[in-house]
Design a protein around this motif. Structure first.
Motif, PDB file in Angstrom:
ATOM      1  N   GLY B  66      -7.771  57.363  88.135  1.00 22.07           N
ATOM      2  CA  GLY B  66      -7.533  58.574  87.356  1.00 22.07           C
ATOM      3  C   GLY B  66      -8.562  58.858  86.295  1.00 22.07           C
ATOM      4  N   THR B  67      -9.671  58.114  86.299  1.00 22.17           N
ATOM      5  CA  THR B  67     -10.676  58.361  85.265  1.00 22.17           C
ATOM      6  C   THR B  67     -11.586  59.518  85.629  1.00 22.17           C
ATOM      7  OG1 THR B  67     -12.064  56.711  86.325  1.00 22.17           O
ATOM      8  CG2 THR B  67     -10.736  55.984  84.450  1.00 22.17           C
ATOM      9  N   GLY B  68     -11.512  59.987  86.861  1.00 23.66           N
ATOM     10  CA  GLY B  68     -12.367  61.103  87.263  1.00 23.66           C
ATOM     11  C   GLY B  68     -13.803  60.712  87.514  1.00 23.66           C
ATOM     12  N   VAL B  69     -14.073  59.411  87.497  1.00 30.36           N
ATOM     13  CA  VAL B  69     -15.443  58.941  87.729  1.00 30.36           C
ATOM     14  C   VAL B  69     -15.840  59.244  89.169  1.00 30.36           C
ATOM     15  CG1 VAL B  69     -16.822  56.844  87.910  1.00 30.36           C
ATOM     16  CG2 VAL B  69     -15.220  57.109  86.026  1.00 30.36           C
ATOM     17  N   ARG B  70     -17.056  59.810  89.350  1.00 25.59           N
ATOM     18  CA  ARG B  70     -17.467  60.240  90.687  1.00 25.59           C
ATOM     19  C   ARG B  70     -17.483  59.069  91.665  1.00 25.59           C
ATOM     20  NH1 ARG B  70     -22.123  64.615  91.375  1.00 25.59           N
ATOM     21  NH2 ARG B  70     -20.455  65.827  90.474  1.00 25.59           N
ATOM     22  N   ARG B  71     -17.953  57.922  91.182  1.00 22.43           N
ATOM     23  CA  ARG B  71     -18.014  56.713  92.021  1.00 22.43           C
ATOM     24  C   ARG B  71     -16.639  56.364  92.581  1.00 22.43           C
ATOM     25  NH1 ARG B  71     -19.148  51.289  90.211  1.00 22.43           N
ATOM     26  NH2 ARG B  71     -18.602  52.049  88.145  1.00 22.43           N
ATOM     27  N   LEU B  72     -15.615  56.541  91.754  1.00 22.32           N
ATOM     28  CA  LEU B  72     -14.248  56.231  92.176  1.00 22.32           C
ATOM     29  C   LEU B  72     -13.739  57.277  93.156  1.00 22.32           C
ATOM     30  CD1 LEU B  72     -11.606  54.651  91.962  1.00 22.32           C
ATOM     31  CD2 LEU B  72     -11.093  55.895  89.866  1.00 22.32           C
ATOM     32  N   LYS B  73     -14.012  58.555  92.848  1.00 21.80           N
ATOM     33  CA  LYS B  73     -13.557  59.629  93.748  1.00 21.80           C
ATOM     34  C   LYS B  73     -14.178  59.453  95.127  1.00 21.80           C
ATOM     35  CE  LYS B  73     -12.848  63.607  90.695  1.00 21.80           C
ATOM     36  NZ  LYS B  73     -13.251  65.019  90.516  1.00 21.80           N
ATOM     37  N   ARG B  74     -15.442  59.017  95.166  1.00 24.98           N
ATOM     38  CA  ARG B  74     -16.147  58.830  96.437  1.00 24.98           C
ATOM     39  C   ARG B  74     -15.543  57.705  97.255  1.00 24.98           C
ATOM     40  NH1 ARG B  74     -20.908  60.987  98.927  1.00 24.98           N
ATOM     41  NH2 ARG B  74     -21.251  62.913  97.774  1.00 24.98           N
ATOM     42  N   ARG B  75     -14.919  56.766  96.525  1.00 27.86           N
ATOM     43  CA  ARG B  75     -14.381  55.592  97.187  1.00 27.86           C
ATOM     44  C   ARG B  75     -13.052  55.898  97.884  1.00 27.86           C
ATOM     45  NH1 ARG B  75     -16.485  50.184  94.631  1.00 27.86           N
ATOM     46  NH2 ARG B  75     -18.218  51.609  94.417  1.00 27.86           N
ATOM     47  N   LEU B  76     -12.382  56.936  97.409  1.00 24.18           N
ATOM     48  CA  LEU B  76     -11.042  57.243  97.913  1.00 24.18           C
ATOM     49  C   LEU B  76     -11.053  58.479  98.800  1.00 24.18           C
ATOM     50  CD1 LEU B  76      -9.080  56.786  94.563  1.00 24.18           C
ATOM     51  CD2 LEU B  76      -8.844  55.333  96.562  1.00 24.18           C
ATOM     52  N   GLY B  77     -10.250  58.435  99.848  1.00 20.69           N
ATOM     53  CA  GLY B  77      -9.991  59.627 100.648  1.00 20.69           C
ATOM     54  C   GLY B  77      -8.487  59.793 100.715  1.00 20.69           C
ATOM     55  N   TYR B  78      -8.013  60.971 100.323  1.00 24.11           N
ATOM     56  CA  TYR B  78      -6.570  61.168 100.174  1.00 24.11           C
ATOM     57  C   TYR B  78      -6.051  62.137 101.223  1.00 24.11           C
ATOM     58  CZ  TYR B  78      -2.201  62.755  97.920  1.00 24.11           C
ATOM     59  OH  TYR B  78      -0.893  63.095  97.647  1.00 24.11           O
ATOM     60  N   VAL B  79      -5.004  61.710 101.906  1.00 22.83           N
ATOM     61  CA  VAL B  79      -4.331  62.571 102.877  1.00 22.83           C
ATOM     62  C   VAL B  79      -2.930  62.838 102.342  1.00 22.83           C
ATOM     63  CG1 VAL B  79      -3.543  62.782 105.260  1.00 22.83           C
ATOM     64  CG2 VAL B  79      -5.623  61.510 104.759  1.00 22.83           C
ATOM     65  N   PRO B  80      -2.665  64.041 101.838  1.00 21.57           N
ATOM     66  CA  PRO B  80      -1.338  64.295 101.255  1.00 21.57           C
ATOM     67  C   PRO B  80      -0.281  64.444 102.346  1.00 21.57           C
ATOM     68  CG  PRO B  80      -2.640  66.298 101.227  1.00 21.57           C
ATOM     69  CD  PRO B  80      -3.529  65.227 101.786  1.00 21.57           C
ATOM     70  N   GLN B  81       0.951  64.422 101.911  1.00 23.35           N
ATOM     71  CA  GLN B  81       2.059  64.563 102.851  1.00 23.35           C
ATOM     72  C   GLN B  81       2.015  65.941 103.509  1.00 23.35           C
ATOM     73  OE1 GLN B  81       6.190  64.588 101.305  1.00 23.35           O
ATOM     74  NE2 GLN B  81       6.362  62.623 102.334  1.00 23.35           N
ATOM     75  N   VAL B  82       1.732  66.942 102.687  1.00 31.30           N
ATOM     76  CA  VAL B  82       1.613  68.301 103.219  1.00 31.30           C
ATOM     77  C   VAL B  82       0.239  68.827 102.823  1.00 31.30           C
ATOM     78  CG1 VAL B  82       2.495  70.660 103.113  1.00 31.30           C
ATOM     79  CG2 VAL B  82       4.085  68.731 103.020  1.00 31.30           C
ATOM     80  N   LEU B 154      -8.804  54.665 102.359  1.00 26.75           N
ATOM     81  CA  LEU B 154      -8.103  55.864 102.817  1.00 26.75           C
ATOM     82  C   LEU B 154      -6.649  55.742 102.360  1.00 26.75           C
ATOM     83  CD1 LEU B 154      -9.136  58.227 104.502  1.00 26.75           C
ATOM     84  CD2 LEU B 154      -8.299  57.081 106.537  1.00 26.75           C
ATOM     85  N   VAL B 155      -6.184  56.760 101.652  1.00 32.84           N
ATOM     86  CA  VAL B 155      -4.797  56.756 101.147  1.00 32.84           C
ATOM     87  C   VAL B 155      -4.043  57.859 101.871  1.00 32.84           C
ATOM     88  CG1 VAL B 155      -3.353  57.003  99.091  1.00 32.84           C
ATOM     89  CG2 VAL B 155      -5.613  55.973  98.896  1.00 32.84           C
ATOM     90  N   LEU B 156      -3.013  57.490 102.614  1.00 31.95           N
ATOM     91  CA  LEU B 156      -2.274  58.469 103.412  1.00 31.95           C
ATOM     92  C   LEU B 156      -0.807  58.461 103.000  1.00 31.95           C
ATOM     93  CD1 LEU B 156      -4.192  56.595 105.676  1.00 31.95           C
ATOM     94  CD2 LEU B 156      -3.869  58.793 106.789  1.00 31.95           C
ATOM     95  N   ASP B 157      -0.311  59.619 102.659  1.00 28.66           N
ATOM     96  CA  ASP B 157       1.082  59.740 102.238  1.00 28.66           C
ATOM     97  C   ASP B 157       1.915  60.210 103.425  1.00 28.66           C
ATOM     98  OD1 ASP B 157       2.827  61.635  99.605  1.00 28.66           O
ATOM     99  OD2 ASP B 157       3.434  59.976 100.885  1.00 28.66           O
ATOM    100  N   ASP B 158       2.637  59.252 104.023  1.00 28.38           N
ATOM    101  CA  ASP B 158       3.539  59.529 105.148  1.00 28.38           C
ATOM    102  C   ASP B 158       2.848  60.351 106.240  1.00 28.38           C
ATOM    103  OD1 ASP B 158       7.148  60.224 105.042  1.00 28.38           O
ATOM    104  OD2 ASP B 158       5.844  59.318 106.551  1.00 28.38           O
ATOM    105  N   PRO B 159       1.799  59.813 106.845  1.00 28.88           N
ATOM    106  CA  PRO B 159       1.042  60.598 107.824  1.00 28.88           C
ATOM    107  C   PRO B 159       1.782  60.830 109.132  1.00 28.88           C
ATOM    108  CG  PRO B 159       0.211  58.358 107.741  1.00 28.88           C
ATOM    109  CD  PRO B 159       1.246  58.468 106.682  1.00 28.88           C
ATOM    110  N   MET B 160       2.828  60.022 109.402  1.00 31.51           N
ATOM    111  CA  MET B 160       3.525  60.164 110.695  1.00 31.51           C
ATOM    112  C   MET B 160       4.752  61.065 110.604  1.00 31.51           C
ATOM    113  SD  MET B 160       1.657  57.592 111.903  1.00 31.51           S
ATOM    114  CE  MET B 160       1.036  55.966 111.508  1.00 31.51           C
ATOM    115  N   MET B 161       4.980  61.637 109.432  1.00 28.06           N
ATOM    116  CA  MET B 161       6.225  62.375 109.226  1.00 28.06           C
ATOM    117  C   MET B 161       6.358  63.536 110.205  1.00 28.06           C
ATOM    118  SD  MET B 161       7.574  64.159 105.709  1.00 28.06           S
ATOM    119  CE  MET B 161       6.485  65.554 105.779  1.00 28.06           C
ATOM    120  N   SER B 162       7.504  63.623 110.835  1.00 30.65           N
ATOM    121  CA  SER B 162       7.845  64.739 111.734  1.00 30.65           C
ATOM    122  C   SER B 162       6.881  64.925 112.891  1.00 30.65           C
ATOM    123  CB  SER B 162       7.917  66.060 110.953  1.00 30.65           C
ATOM    124  OG  SER B 162       8.718  65.942 109.839  1.00 30.65           O
ATOM    125  N   LEU B 163       6.269  63.859 113.349  1.00 29.62           N
ATOM    126  CA  LEU B 163       5.340  63.974 114.471  1.00 29.62           C
ATOM    127  C   LEU B 163       5.939  63.325 115.708  1.00 29.62           C
ATOM    128  CD1 LEU B 163       1.955  63.138 112.728  1.00 29.62           C
ATOM    129  CD2 LEU B 163       2.762  65.366 113.460  1.00 29.62           C
TER     130      LEU B 163
END
Lengths: 237, 313
Positions: B66-82, B154-163
């Motif tokens: 949550g620091t907004g550091v570019r290096r950190l943002k680059r490290r994470l890939g977020y897949v929201p639930q919707v 890679l952070v995925l929030d319930d990627p299999m929902m309703s599939l």
């Protein structure tokens, strides 16, 4: 020069929407009606009195210029206030905040896309404003002042829309705030400027108004940016 | 590496996470399971910096989340639930837009997009507007979008929902491919079956805390051992009950309408011996099986929820 991706994206989506053509058509239609109505009034007056009042032709320019500015005041808040809230409603704002784009890039991208819309509207109405070159009576100085005022107002109203969009929880409140602030501010500015119209301080008052609008624009953009920063750093709005 | 330490998060008076601690090592495919409203989405949003902690700490490779550091943002890939969309954009334009947001080199964007679309099996949708995409394709597109900048996590929030099952299998393949190069995959969900052949490690979230965690094989072994054996017989119920009460490995007996559930402490061989005893006693069996693990079983034990009609311990 690297283009802002938000600006590029908004331009692309705007091109695919019917909104701009309809906005341009409607605005120009209203200005056309004003133009023709005024011409009709002049000719009718001429038929009745047997004389052509030159001042009547100048009124065409004033009507069109005032009408265009009124359009700006009425439309700009509604157009710009959805800039950030639309991204949020489409569940895209979170994804944008996760990218390399910082809040400044997002805000300026939105600002430039709103300015593109309002600038396009102005360009489309140039033929009506250009009628002043047929009849004369308005100096280049006042023309430049008008365009400068229009430009600064576009920047201010876009910034205000972005700030309200970021601050308010939903589009309805954001719209109400934006309209309220813009009408109040411009009401006071116009009242002051009209009072000083015949005064030698008019030009200084006008410049001061521009500076004030410029500073308020910066303030609004800063507010918009801060709300986005808070959004990323996770403090709930 | 991801480390949650004593994380607390509440929304007003509603406490979502309390003393939540978890470690995810580099290269793991880590599943966080929990029922609806258990706080899984909150965990994902805290990790990606979209929500603030009330207290505690989250570290991602020694950087505070949550620091907004570019290096950190680059490290994470977020897949929201919707995932939202821009309906009038095509799939390619959408991905190109996000690639620009990540400041990827223009010359490499096209190749990268095509490669990822092939990997996800949705290359044929490249020029389709997003408004016509079916749910399965949208979900894969959401994952592809998060992979554009090659994040380490890679952070995925319930990627299999309703599939449907086929799409779930395809998404698992995509994630397993992605994790092969030592990347970390952190995902949440509520269906245990979806995670058993995907994850290397699991943890269970219940009432704001992690109640169980570990390698998948060990977890399933523990779950399995705790699940009851279900026996259905044709007549001679009393004889069966006597036989079961005599066996010291039977820890409890619960009578249901048509079934008998027993808690049996023994391995597969000992189960087979019990089965043989029942058959040798002349009791006709309809079924004899150990109940499969599911979320409700695991969490119900923690809650000490409803008890059966009759319980012998």
């Amino acid at each position: 020069m690297n283009e802002n991706p938000i600006w590029t994206k908004d331009n692309m989506l705007s091109d695919r929407s019917l909104f701009m053509p309809m906005l341009i058509s409607f605005t120009n239609l209203v200005l056309l009606i004003l133009f023709i109505a005024n011409l009709y009034y002049i000719s009718l007056n001429g038929l009745q009195t047997g004389e052509i009042r030159y001042a009547g032709f100048l009124q065409i320019y004033y009507l069109v210029a005032a009408g265009l500015f009124l359009f700006l005041l009425l439309l700009a808040p509604a157009i710009t206030v959805s800039s950030l809230s639309t991204e949020e409603e489409e569940h895209m704002l979170e994804l944008l905040l996760e990218t390399d784009l910082d809040s400044r890039s997002i805000i300026f991208g939105k600002l430039f896309s709103e300015l593109s819309t309002l600038g396009t509207l102005l360009l489309s109405t140039l033929p009506f404003l250009a009628t002043v070159f047929i009849y004369g009576g308005v100096s280049n100085y006042y023309l430049c002042l008008y365009f400068l005022g229009y430009g600064i107002s576009c920047v201010f109203l876009s910034s205000l829309g972005i700030a309200c969009s970021g601050l308010a929880k939903n589009s309805v409140y954001a719209t109400i705030f934006a309209y309220g602030i813009s009408f109040l501010l411009y009401g006071l500015l116009f009242y002051g400027l009209f009072s000083l119209q015949k005064n030698s301080y008019f030009i200084y008052a006008t410049i001061l108004s521009f500076i004030l609008l410029g500073l308020l624009s910066l303030l609004c953009l800063t507010i918009g940016r801060k709300t986005l920063d808070k959004r990323y750093n996770g403090r709930n709005l | 590496m991801i480390r949650f330490t004593n994380v607390k998060k509440s929304f007003g008076n509603y406490l979502v996470l309390e003393d939540f601690s978890l470690e995810v090592e580099t290269g793991q495919v880590f599943g966080l399971l929990g029922l609806s409203d258990s706080g899984k989405t909150t965990v994902c949003k805290l990790l990606t910096g979209l929500l603030a902690l009330d207290s505690g700490e989250i570290l991602v490779d020694d950087m505070k989340a949550g620091t907004g550091v570019r290096r950190l943002k680059r490290r994470l890939g977020y897949v929201p639930q919707v995932m939202g969309s821009y309906p009038k954009m095509t799939v390619f334009e959408f991905l190109h837009f996000f690639a620009s947001c990540y400041h990827l080199e223009e010359s490499k964007i096209r190749g990268r997009i095509h490669m990822l679309l092939e990997l996800a099996g949705i290359r044929s949708w490249e020029n389709s507007p997003m408004e016509v995409l079916p749910r399965a394709v949208m979900q894969k597109l959401s994952i592809v979008r998060a992979m554009l900048h090659e994040p380490k996590i890679l952070v995925l929030d319930d990627p299999m929902m309703s599939l449907d099952l086929r799409t779930v299998a395809e998404i698992k393949e995509i994630l397993l491919d992605y994790a092969e190069d030592g990347r970390t995959v952190f995902l949440t969900g509520s269906a245990l079956g979806d995670f058993s052949d995907l994850c290397t490690h699991l943890s269970f979230l219940h009432q704001g805390r992690v109640i169980r965690k570990g390698a998948v094989s060990r977890i399933f072994q523990e779950i399995s051992a705790q699940n009851p054996i279900v026996i259905q017989v044709e007549g001679k119920r009393t004889a069966l009950l006597s036989l079961l009460k005599e066996d010291h490995r039977v820890k409890s007996i619960s009578l249901m309408e048509n079934e008998i559930h027993i808690q049996f402490k023994g391995d597969a061989r000992e189960e087979a011996e019990l089965l043989k005893k029942i058959v040798d006693a002349g009791i006709l069996l309809h079924s004899f099986y150990r109940e499969a693990g599911n979320m409700e079983n695991i969490l119900g034990k923690e809650d000490k929820g409803e008890r059966s009609l009759f319980s012998y311990e």
